[in-house]
Design a protein around this motif. Structure first.
Motif, PDB file in Angstrom:
ATOM      1  N   VAL A 126     -47.538  35.749 -12.565  1.00 32.52           N
ATOM      2  CA  VAL A 126     -48.102  35.504 -11.472  1.00 32.52           C
ATOM      3  C   VAL A 126     -47.236  34.505 -10.362  1.00 32.52           C
ATOM      4  N   TYR A 127     -46.509  33.470 -10.378  1.00 34.27           N
ATOM      5  CA  TYR A 127     -45.839  32.706  -9.713  1.00 34.27           C
ATOM      6  C   TYR A 127     -45.195  32.340  -9.958  1.00 34.27           C
ATOM      7  N   ASP A 128     -43.792  32.587 -10.952  1.00 37.84           N
ATOM      8  CA  ASP A 128     -42.195  32.512 -11.525  1.00 37.84           C
ATOM      9  C   ASP A 128     -41.838  33.212 -10.742  1.00 37.84           C
ATOM     10  N   ARG A 129     -40.525  32.340  -9.393  1.00 39.92           N
ATOM     11  CA  ARG A 129     -40.209  32.875  -8.610  1.00 39.92           C
ATOM     12  C   ARG A 129     -39.230  33.650  -9.237  1.00 39.92           C
ATOM     13  N   GLY A 130     -38.820  33.338 -10.910  1.00 39.92           N
ATOM     14  CA  GLY A 130     -38.187  34.251 -10.752  1.00 39.92           C
ATOM     15  C   GLY A 130     -37.888  35.508 -11.369  1.00 39.92           C
ATOM     16  N   THR A 131     -39.324  35.610 -11.707  1.00 37.87           N
ATOM     17  CA  THR A 131     -39.673  37.508 -12.300  1.00 37.87           C
ATOM     18  C   THR A 131     -40.003  37.796 -11.743  1.00 37.87           C
ATOM     19  N   LYS A 132     -40.526  37.126 -10.390  1.00 38.19           N
ATOM     20  CA  LYS A 132     -40.693  37.806  -9.724  1.00 38.19           C
ATOM     21  C   LYS A 132     -39.915  38.544  -9.104  1.00 38.19           C
ATOM     22  N   PHE A 133     -38.981  37.576  -8.482  1.00 39.53           N
ATOM     23  CA  PHE A 133     -37.724  38.345  -8.073  1.00 39.53           C
ATOM     24  C   PHE A 133     -36.969  39.340  -8.676  1.00 39.53           C
ATOM     25  N   GLY A 134     -36.819  39.140 -10.014  1.00 40.91           N
ATOM     26  CA  GLY A 134     -36.846  40.328 -10.724  1.00 40.91           C
ATOM     27  C   GLY A 134     -36.830  41.919 -10.654  1.00 40.91           C
ATOM     28  N   LEU A 135     -38.691  41.846 -10.493  1.00 39.55           N
ATOM     29  CA  LEU A 135     -39.491  42.956 -10.293  1.00 39.55           C
ATOM     30  C   LEU A 135     -38.935  43.568  -9.102  1.00 39.55           C
ATOM     31  N   GLU A 136     -39.064  42.677  -8.137  1.00 39.41           N
ATOM     32  CA  GLU A 136     -38.936  43.078  -6.614  1.00 39.41           C
ATOM     33  C   GLU A 136     -38.388  43.601  -6.825  1.00 39.41           C
ATOM     34  N   THR A 137     -36.726  43.024  -6.558  1.00 40.80           N
ATOM     35  CA  THR A 137     -35.534  43.233  -6.561  1.00 40.80           C
ATOM     36  C   THR A 137     -35.302  44.732  -7.535  1.00 40.80           C
ATOM     37  N   GLY A 138     -35.682  45.673  -8.722  1.00 38.50           N
ATOM     38  CA  GLY A 138     -35.417  46.516  -9.609  1.00 38.50           C
ATOM     39  C   GLY A 138     -35.062  46.472 -10.490  1.00 38.50           C
ATOM     40  N   HIS A 139     -34.390  45.080 -10.883  1.00 44.35           N
ATOM     41  CA  HIS A 139     -34.180  44.962 -12.138  1.00 44.35           C
ATOM     42  C   HIS A 139     -34.560  44.883 -13.465  1.00 44.35           C
ATOM     43  N   ASP A 140     -34.089  45.854 -14.317  1.00 44.17           N
ATOM     44  CA  ASP A 140     -35.005  46.298 -15.444  1.00 44.17           C
ATOM     45  C   ASP A 140     -35.933  45.151 -16.071  1.00 44.17           C
ATOM     46  N   PRO A 141     -37.228  46.100 -16.219  1.00 44.49           N
ATOM     47  CA  PRO A 141     -38.212  45.102 -15.575  1.00 44.49           C
ATOM     48  C   PRO A 141     -38.065  44.863 -17.628  1.00 44.49           C
ATOM     49  N   ASP A 142     -37.915  45.453 -18.615  1.00 44.65           N
ATOM     50  CA  ASP A 142     -37.557  44.784 -19.947  1.00 44.65           C
ATOM     51  C   ASP A 142     -36.850  43.683 -19.782  1.00 44.65           C
ATOM     52  N   ALA A 143     -35.816  44.101 -19.397  1.00 47.16           N
ATOM     53  CA  ALA A 143     -35.305  42.252 -18.981  1.00 47.16           C
ATOM     54  C   ALA A 143     -36.343  41.440 -18.471  1.00 47.16           C
ATOM     55  N   VAL A 144     -36.292  41.573 -17.653  1.00 42.57           N
ATOM     56  CA  VAL A 144     -37.182  40.518 -16.777  1.00 42.57           C
ATOM     57  C   VAL A 144     -38.475  39.697 -17.805  1.00 42.57           C
ATOM     58  N   LEU A 145     -38.815  40.917 -18.140  1.00 43.40           N
ATOM     59  CA  LEU A 145     -40.145  40.516 -19.381  1.00 43.40           C
ATOM     60  C   LEU A 145     -40.245  39.569 -20.645  1.00 43.40           C
ATOM     61  N   MET A 146     -39.028  39.868 -20.870  1.00 44.59           N
ATOM     62  CA  MET A 146     -38.330  40.099 -23.001  1.00 44.59           C
ATOM     63  C   MET A 146     -38.443  38.145 -22.901  1.00 44.59           C
TER      64      MET A 146
END
Length: 155
Positions: A126-146
């Motif tokens: 909900v709040y983490d800037r890095g997670t939000k940035f990673g998902l919003e910019t099209g990075h691999d979701p599995d890598a972002v959420l690992m």
């Protein structure tokens, strides 16, 4: 800025122990102290604000230190702070692992652990800037959420 540093460390305990919290914060303060007498207090306040979950009215753990977009116009000093914070992680964390690795756990302890993992996952999603940035910019979701825990509990 042409450059900036970000970093920090926070303790997200599965079970909170006052002695562990004291030790962790002492090591973070020790890493910050060479960089100014008020820096630890400032970075701790930043972590307390950043890792707060408003809808739960609580932090996701017992805090730590945090900074982002750090550019004091002294690259070497900012880099050294980042190195010192990184070097403080093992002395801050390993004694806690050693202290508790032989501890026997109950079903109630496992429930507390899963709820703390839920706070961590909830905050990051909900709040983490890095997670939000990673998902919003099209990075691999599995890598972002690992970094999310494999099991968590909300209720």
């Amino acid at each position: 800025h042409a450059w900036w540093f970000g970093g920090g460390a926070d303790l997200n305990p599965c079970i909170e122990y006052e002695e562990d919290t004291r030790h962790f914060h002492a090591e973070m303060k020790r890493a910050c102290d060479p960089h100014g007498e008020t820096l630890y207090r400032e970075l701790k306040a930043w972590a307390d604000d950043y890792f707060y979950i408003p809808h739960r009215k609580r932090a996701r753990g017992v805090g730590g230190i945090f900074y982002d977009d750090r550019n004091t116009d002294d690259w070497q000093a900012d880099f050294q702070l980042t190195r010192d914070v990184g070097s403080a992680f093992l002395p801050a964390y390993l004694p806690l692992v050693e202290r508790h690795r032989q501890t026997e756990w109950s079903d109630a302890d496992k429930d507390v652990q899963l709820r703390h993992r839920g706070l961590y996952a909830e905050y990051n999603l909900v709040y983490d800037r890095g997670t939000k940035f990673g998902l919003e910019t099209g990075h691999d979701p599995d890598a972002v959420l690992m970094s999310l825990p494999p099991l968590a509990k909300w209720a």
